[in-house]
Design a protein around this motif. Structure first.
Motif, short mmCIF file in Angstrom:
data_model
loop_
_atom_site.label_atom_id
_atom_site.label_comp_id
_atom_site.label_asym_id
_atom_site.label_seq_id
_atom_site.Cartn_x
_atom_site.Cartn_y
_atom_site.Cartn_z
N TYR A 174 -1.33 0.03 -2.89
CA TYR A 174 -2.24 -0.20 -1.78
C TYR A 174 -1.62 0.22 -0.45
O TYR A 174 -2.32 0.62 0.47
CB TYR A 174 -2.68 -1.66 -1.74
CG TYR A 174 -3.82 -1.93 -2.69
CD1 TYR A 174 -5.13 -1.88 -2.25
CD2 TYR A 174 -3.60 -2.18 -4.03
CE1 TYR A 174 -6.19 -2.09 -3.11
CE2 TYR A 174 -4.63 -2.39 -4.91
CZ TYR A 174 -5.93 -2.35 -4.45
OH TYR A 174 -6.96 -2.55 -5.32
N LEU A 178 -3.27 2.55 2.27
CA LEU A 178 -3.31 2.19 3.69
C LEU A 178 -2.79 3.35 4.53
O LEU A 178 -3.39 3.73 5.54
CB LEU A 178 -2.47 0.93 3.90
CG LEU A 178 -2.38 0.39 5.33
CD1 LEU A 178 -3.73 0.08 5.88
CD2 LEU A 178 -1.51 -0.86 5.35
N TYR B 383 -5.07 -6.48 0.88
CA TYR B 383 -5.05 -5.05 1.19
C TYR B 383 -6.46 -4.48 1.28
O TYR B 383 -6.76 -3.68 2.15
CB TYR B 383 -4.26 -4.28 0.14
CG TYR B 383 -2.81 -4.09 0.52
CD1 TYR B 383 -2.45 -3.23 1.55
CD2 TYR B 383 -1.81 -4.78 -0.13
CE1 TYR B 383 -1.13 -3.06 1.91
CE2 TYR B 383 -0.47 -4.61 0.22
CZ TYR B 383 -0.14 -3.75 1.24
OH TYR B 383 1.15 -3.56 1.60
N ILE B 387 -7.41 -2.88 4.68
CA ILE B 387 -7.71 -1.45 4.75
C ILE B 387 -9.15 -1.25 5.20
O ILE B 387 -9.45 -0.41 6.05
CB ILE B 387 -7.45 -0.76 3.40
CG1 ILE B 387 -5.96 -0.78 3.07
CG2 ILE B 387 -7.96 0.69 3.41
CD1 ILE B 387 -5.60 -0.30 1.68
#
Lengths: 231, 421
Positions: A174, A178, B383, B387
């Motif tokens: 992740y 990102l 996340y 995000i």
């Protein structure tokens, strides 16, 4: 800055060493993203095609690890350069985040909404550049640490319970995603699509920007250079 | 010595005369039968116009298992010359075989008058019958597949009686069993009657059939007894014996006629195919909820390094069987199970020598849910939200920036007139 540059109204923004580091970062992050997402989204047919192209999942791992080692070497080199070199130390100082950056950010919002008269006056690096720089640095450190843990899984297993490795895997994947979002929505806009630089800011290749661009987008830096008699 | 031979000879001669003399008078001997049936051209015409040779190869008969007998033992009441003879009844001597044959699919069809299903002679021969141990016998282990296929490769028969298709026969011939006997010449390999029986052949859906689902472990265990023992102790075997019909039997994992080596990429138990084979049951919603099994076993495995590696052909990576066992599979709650928490360091240690007791802390390939894998779930959620939020904020910032520049395009300064350059 040479006389010819000054005559052409050019200002050095990225020295050769920084450009090399930046180019390495660009190439390596692309390779890592392609090989990494192919694994993360392995059930996707495009990912499967990429893995086949890379010569299977084993070779994919080799490519990913070679790029990762180079990226980490680049990061370590950059850290030492910023902390110890004559060129790096003042650069690093300009990257420090302060109260001013928050004010600048808020003022830019107000300006764009028509609530403030003046756009913030940035130095060499504004809040956009600083956010980009620290975001990428922290991300690369985090992704490197988890990556090493997963790579040295036999070693990690001696110290960490399985769920820590599971977490490392999730964070690694992740964090990559990102970084990808940061690059594509933020960096690409700021250096390619932004109206002031479109189709791109040439400094990542030539190292130079025009004095006029600097005056408009980074007026404090422009004035500083002028005071120093460099312009 | 000589004094003893003479009376013995005399007695033997007398006995021979006494025994054969009445027979000669009443019924023909082999020589008399051969007077006609030794002629290679002798034939008869059936009502449908077909001609059938009536020639009997004396040599083949003599070397057959019945070769020491006489024609009339089977052709009871035959005279020389004779009209149409009665049908030979093998059951007069072979009562047990006749009885079990009568119970079989072949026997039942024949009793109903079908002439195109095999009787004794179709498998054993007529005058040339040999004991199954004789390599020249049709029923010899290496010849019997050919004997069965005489009919079972006939597509007309296949359709008429709704028999298993050609692929099944071809699959057997290419299977590890078929190859071992046809190519390898191994008599220990399974041939048709080993699984289907010889005289009592029944369809697999008949509970009395050897190939009925519940009987399959026992059937395969005839040859693979060590494996049967392990299977019986496993959760699958115990479930099967307890009458849970969904518990897998040998053929569920290995196939039936297609059984091939585990090293054969087409085998359902080849390393790369094992996840799919196991999840054939373990990914079924009904089965996992009926027996309270953990869910998402397949997807959670396929998402792991092991799963991805296996998917891309790295057969060294762990598949289901590597950790859970093969025939001896037990639930994790069983202390003897290879995936019991206490045994995990050893099981994982087979491949990862450093996987100590530390490594068993945490769940292996489970559904990512708060109750099963809180840490992974939380990090993933963080996340995803982070995000997502970041992407939205970026987009807003970019949009705002463009809007600001556009709305002040007439002014001078940053984002103003010249900013449009």
């Amino acid at each position: 800055m040479s006389r010819a540059d000054l005559a052409a109204g050019n200002v050095i923004r990225m020295s050769l060493l920084f450009r090399v580091q930046h180019l390495l970062l660009t190439v390596l992050l692309t390779v890592l993203a392609i090989t990494g997402f192919a694994l993360m989204y392995h059930e996707n047919s495009l990912a499967q095609w990429i893995i086949r192209l890379e010569g299977g999942v084993h070779n994919r791992g080799i490519v990913h690890r070679v790029a990762a080692v180079l990226l980490m070497a680049n990061l370590v080199y950059h850290a030492f350069y910023m902390l110890l070199s004559r060129e790096g130390k003042p650069e690093l100082r300009q990257f420090f985040i302060g109260r001013q950056d928050i004010d600048d950010f808020l003022q830019s919002l107000r300006y764009n909404l028509g609530m403030a008269k003046e756009y913030p006056r940035f130095g060499k690096y504004g809040y956009k550049e600083k956010f980009q720089y620290w975001g990428a640095s922290v991300g690369i450190v985090l992704i490197s640490v988890t990556g090493i843990m997963l790579w040295a899984e036999e070693f990690s297993m001696q110290f960490f319970p399985k769920f820590i490795l599971d977490l490392a895997l999730v964070i690694h994947g992740y964090q990559g995603l990102l970084g990808f979002v940061l690059l594509y929505l933020w960096h690409i806009y700021n250096v390619h699509l932004h109206p002031s630089v479109f189709p791109m800011n040439p400094s990542w290749i030539t190292g130079k920007v025009s004095a006029e661009w600097l005056r408009r987008e980074h007026p404090l830096e422009y004035e500083k250079l002028k005071e120093e008699g460099l312009l | 010595m000589k004094r003893m031979i003479r009376p013995c000879l005399a007695a033997a001669l007398a006995a021979a005369l006494f025994l054969t003399a009445p027979a000669v008078a009443a019924v023909p001997g082999v020589d008399e039968c051969m007077d006609c049936h030794g002629d290679k051209t002798i034939e008869k015409t059936l009502p449908n116009g077909q001609t059938v040779s009536l020639y009997v190869d004396l040599q083949a008969y003599r070397s057959s298992v019945h070769g020491k007998g006489s024609c009339v033992t089977c052709h009871v009441g035959a005279k020389a010359p004779h009209e149409k003879l009665a049908v030979v009844d093998c059951g007069r001597c072979h009562a047990d075989a006749a009885k079990s044959y009568a119970m079989s699919s072949h026997g039942k069809a024949r009793a109903k008058g079908a002439t195109d299903v095999p009787g004794c002679s179709d498998c054993h021969g007529k005058h040339d019958i040999r004991v199954p141990k004789d390599p020249a016998a049709r029923t010899f282990r290496l010849n019997i597949v050919g004997t069965c296929l005489q009919c079972h490769k006939d597509q007309a028969l296949e359709q008429k009686y709704n028999l298993p298709g050609q692929q099944v026969m071809i699959a057997y011939q290419q299977s590890v069993h078929g190859m071992a006997s046809s190519k390898g010449g191994l008599t220990g390999s399974a041939v048709c009657p080993d699984c289907h029986g010889n005289h009592t052949i029944l369809p697999g859906d008949d509970p009395k059939s050897a190939t009925f689902r519940q009987n399959i472990p026992t059937l395969c265990g005839k040859c693979h007894s060590g494996i049967l023992e392990k299977y019986e102790a496993s959760v699958h075997g115990r479930g099967m014996r307890a009458g849970i019909a969904e518990s897998p039997v040998c053929t569920d994992c290995h196939g039936e006629h297609t059984i091939s080596r585990i090293s054969d990429p087409s085998s359902p138990v080849f390393a790369r195919n094992i996840p799919k084979t196991c999840s054939g049951c373990h990914d079924k919603e009904g089965i996992s909820s009926r027996y309270a099994l953990p869910k998402k076993r397949f997807s959670s495995y396929m998402d792991s390094f092991h799963g991805i590696a296996v998917e891309y052909g790295m057969t060294k990576a762990a598949n289901c069987a590597s950790c859970h066992g093969v025939h001896e599979i037990l639930p994790a709650s069983d202390p003897a199970s290879s995936v019991n928490k206490a045994n995990l360091p050893e099981t994982c240690g087979k491949c990862h020598p450093n996987a100590g007791p530390n490594f068993a802390k945490g769940n292996v390939h489970v559904e990512v849910s708060p109750s099963k894998a809180m840490g992974v779930f939380a990090v993933r959620l963080f996340y995803t939200l982070f995000i997502g939020a970041l992407a939205i904020l970026f987009a807003l910032h970019v949009g705002l920036d463009l809007y600001g520049r556009w709305s002040r395009r007439k002014e001078n300064g940053p984002g103003g007139k010249e900013g449009q350059s």
